[in-house]
Write an enzyme that holds these catalytic residues in place. Structure first.
Site, short mmCIF file in Angstrom:
data_model
loop_
_atom_site.label_atom_id
_atom_site.label_comp_id
_atom_site.label_asym_id
_atom_site.label_seq_id
_atom_site.Cartn_x
_atom_site.Cartn_y
_atom_site.Cartn_z
N THR A 127 0.82 -1.22 0.00
CA THR A 127 0.00 0.00 0.00
C THR A 127 0.85 1.27 0.00
O THR A 127 0.38 2.32 -0.45
CB THR A 127 -0.96 0.03 1.20
N TYR A 139 0.21 12.94 6.87
CA TYR A 139 1.17 11.88 6.57
C TYR A 139 2.58 12.43 6.43
O TYR A 139 3.56 11.78 6.81
CB TYR A 139 0.75 11.11 5.32
N VAL A 189 -3.00 5.54 -0.08
CA VAL A 189 -4.42 5.25 0.15
C VAL A 189 -4.58 3.75 0.42
O VAL A 189 -5.14 3.00 -0.38
CB VAL A 189 -5.30 5.72 -1.04
N HIS A 190 -4.09 3.34 1.58
CA HIS A 190 -3.99 1.93 1.94
C HIS A 190 -5.26 1.14 1.64
O HIS A 190 -5.23 0.11 0.94
CB HIS A 190 -3.72 1.79 3.45
N ASP A 191 -6.39 1.60 2.19
CA ASP A 191 -7.60 0.79 2.19
C ASP A 191 -8.15 0.55 0.80
O ASP A 191 -8.73 -0.51 0.52
CB ASP A 191 -8.66 1.44 3.07
#
Length: 348
Positions: A202, A242, A254-256
């Site tokens: 991610t 961040y 945008v990990h998710d």
């Protein structure tokens, strides 16, 4: 992309959260998905805030047809922690364009039963994207073990291979409820159908200035839409926190959203299991590659939330390792276009 199903039945379990918003964008805006329901969990903010945020996001996306089910308000064992240093006090700070919730959440503590009902309704086809701490998923495994064989895929954003973010050992989602994560990662029914999307992958999904400009500027309209400006401002806020906390200079990851996109190859008609060393043709356009590992979670002490991996090509959890991020961002921008087409408000 050729799909076996006209639409992929998708359930999103989340704790919005700026990157959760992009995950919900993909679930709401991509033609490949039928968003069955959304459940909320503690994590980036309190359960009350994550639930309100989820409904506000769906309101912004004009997805008033999707019910939101509140889940666990705290971890199974440890005390509640939130990520207000990243996501702000509300869990979704940074824009004045996020609408007020336009519908009510379902009754408290209905998330797990609603997920179970969705598995029954879509046997063998439902995918669950778990984008927050795994408390709800652990409760699903404990309370409805007989239904787990009917779940098609569980895609989890969490953890890291030798990499942390909330501590030097642990990623936030796993650290928040390490006990729940251990329950999920040790469930023998879930293991073969679980895809873990870690920080190692991610951290490559960076919302750069170029990407943010494309999100903000419509390809169809001469003026900025409220939707695009909302998403742009949320990402600008996320980029700022961040950079301050983690030193990311080129934009926030945008990990998710990666965990939501990673579901697509498993429903393509040429999806096959491939390791990072495989020469098999890519599964769908995302070219997702993974290897299987047994995963153990450190449940207490200074390394709480750290994942310990042991290769197991036969019986392990799938750990995502590579993805075509040019294609990923194309999907994000397509989702923005599709959602925008159902909204008409412009920034004055």
């Amino acid at each position: 992309m050729s799909l076996i199903l006209p639409k992929i039945p998708l359930w999103i379990d989340c704790d919005p959260g700026h990157d959760d918003a992009i995950g919900l964008l993909l679930g709401s805006g991509l033609d490949q998905y039928h968003l069955v329901g959304v459940s909320t969990v503690h994590g980036n903010a309190s359960l009350g805030n994550t639930t309100s945020n989820a409904i506000s996001i769906l309101t912004a996306f004009k997805r008033l047809d999707v019910n939101v089910y509140p889940g666990a308000e705290k971890p199974l064992v440890r005390k509640l922690n939130v990520a207000d240093s990243i996501h702000g006090r509300s869990g979704l700070d940074g824009t004045a364009f996020l609408p007020m919730p336009s519908f009510d959440a379902q009754p408290d503590h209905t998330a797990v039963a609603a997920m179970a009902k969705a598995i029954e309704t879509y046997p063998g086809t439902l995918a669950i994207a778990a984008l927050g701490p795994l408390t709800n998923i652990a409760l699903l495994a404990m309370n409805y073990p007989d239904l787990l064989p009917s779940l098609r895929l569980l895609s989890i954003m969490g953890g890291g291979l030798g990499l942390g973010n909330w501590t030097k050992f642990a990623e936030f989602n796993i650290w928040c409820d390490a006990h729940a994560a251990q329950i999920v990662f040790s469930d023998t029914t879930l293991i073969p159908k679980t895809l873990l999307v870690p920080l190692n992958l991610t951290h490559q999904a960076i919302a750069t200035d170029e990407i943010l400009e494309q999100i903000q500027k419509s390809r169809q309209l001469d003026r900025r839409s409220v939707l695009r400006q909302m998403l742009y401002e949320l990402m600008i806020y996320f980029a700022g926190t961040y950079k301050k906390k983690f030193g990311f200079k080129n934009g926030p990851p945008v990990h998710d959203a990666v965990a939501v996109a990673a579901i697509l190859p498993f429903y393509s008609d040429n999806s096959t299991e491939r390791s990072e060393h495989s020469n098999d043709p890519p599964a769908a356009d995302l070219d997702l590659r993974f290897a299987r590992y047994q995963v153990h979670v450190v449940e207490e002490g200074p390394q709480e939330g750290m994942l310990v991996f042991e290769p197991d090509s036969d019986n392990g959890i799938m750990i995502a390792q590579e993805m075509n991020f040019t294609e990923f961002w194309r999907l994000v921008l397509d989702a923005v276009d599709n959602v925008e087409s159902s909204t008409s408000l412009l920034v004055s």
